[in-house]
Scaffold this active site. Structure first.
Site, PDB file in Angstrom:
ATOM      1  N   GLU A 291      55.175  77.940  21.797  1.00 31.87           N
ATOM      2  CA  GLU A 291      55.845  76.639  21.814  1.00 31.87           C
ATOM      3  C   GLU A 291      57.196  76.759  21.108  1.00 31.87           C
ATOM      4  OE1 GLU A 291      55.479  72.325  19.583  1.00 31.87           O
ATOM      5  OE2 GLU A 291      53.623  73.400  20.029  1.00 31.87           O
TER       6      GLU A 291
ATOM      7  N   ARG B 194      64.410  71.792  18.490  1.00 32.54           N
ATOM      8  CA  ARG B 194      65.043  71.330  17.251  1.00 32.54           C
ATOM      9  C   ARG B 194      66.385  72.017  17.007  1.00 32.54           C
ATOM     10  NH1 ARG B 194      59.917  71.799  13.068  1.00 32.54           N
ATOM     11  NH2 ARG B 194      58.362  70.789  14.417  1.00 32.54           N
TER      12      ARG B 194
ATOM     13  N   LYS C 192      47.910  66.436  21.406  1.00 32.03           N
ATOM     14  CA  LYS C 192      48.253  67.059  20.140  1.00 32.03           C
ATOM     15  C   LYS C 192      47.884  66.094  19.020  1.00 32.03           C
ATOM     16  CE  LYS C 192      52.388  68.535  17.552  1.00 32.03           C
ATOM     17  NZ  LYS C 192      53.787  68.970  17.674  1.00 32.03           N
TER      18      LYS C 192
END
Length: 205
Positions: free
Chosen positions: A38, A42, A126
């Protein structure tokens, strides 16, 4: 691929600042037995990192994390992301992820959010921020009334804490960064990353 939860017991959550690190880092993780990677959105390098991992690292199943807008969904899939992970969700974001054609894990931290996703036909999600939101005890409590919901807990999970999550029937995998220590990344010590990934891949659900 229809599910993220079955790829590996641990999904490395990767923050990439320098695109040049993307391929060797991904190769180290795959060699260590962690194919699902993943890459969080950011940094300015994130989408290009996804692109080069998808193109140059056989065996890697690269996804995009910190997906918070419909535009980020489209950009991630265009870059080659094979799954999507969000810290939370809205109706617009959920619709975009559903229309993307790739598996996705919308983020939840409350029972009401879980129920809302189940109403939308989503059973894999999640759990974030896992440790701050109640940890394994919380997920164990949720499994009673909502056994159909399955989770990838992420947030504050360490190598020592991961087994308690993976022992739960409603946890398919965990997300973490402990196999990516900052000093190893700074030194480009990919052998150490591979060794830590191998230890993480040995954890069992």
């Amino acid at each position: 691929m229809t599910s993220v939860l079955g790829l590996a017991p641990v999904v490395p959550v990767v923050v990439i600042d320098d695109v040049a690190d993307a391929v060797p880092l991904a190769r180290a993780l795959v060699a260590g037995g962690l194919p699902a990677i993943e890459v969080t959105l950011r940094t300015a390098a994130a989408l290009e990192a996804i692109r080069v991992i998808a193109a140059e690292v056989p065996g890697a199943v690269v996804g995009a994390g910190t997906v918070v807008t419909p535009g980020a969904v489209a950009d991630s899939v265009a870059a080659g992301a094979r799954f999507l992970v969000s810290p939370g969700w809205t109706e617009a974001l959920l619709s975009a992820m559903r229309d993307s054609g790739v598996p996705f894990l919308p983020g939840v931290s409350t029972v009401s959010e879980v129920v809302a996703l189940l109403e939308n036909g989503v059973t894999e999600m999640k759990f974030f921020p896992a440790e701050a939101a109640g940890g394994p005890a919380y997920l164990k409590s949720v499994s009673g009334p909502l056994p159909q919901a399955r989770f990838c807990p992420t947030g504050g999970i360490t190598a020592a804490k991961a087994p308690a999550y993976l022992a739960l029937p409603n946890v398919g995998c965990v997300g973490g960064t402990w196999m990516l220590p900052p000093d190893a990344l700074a030194a480009k010590d990919w052998a150490r990353v591979e060794a830590l990934a191998r230890e993480a891949s040995a954890l069992r659900r």
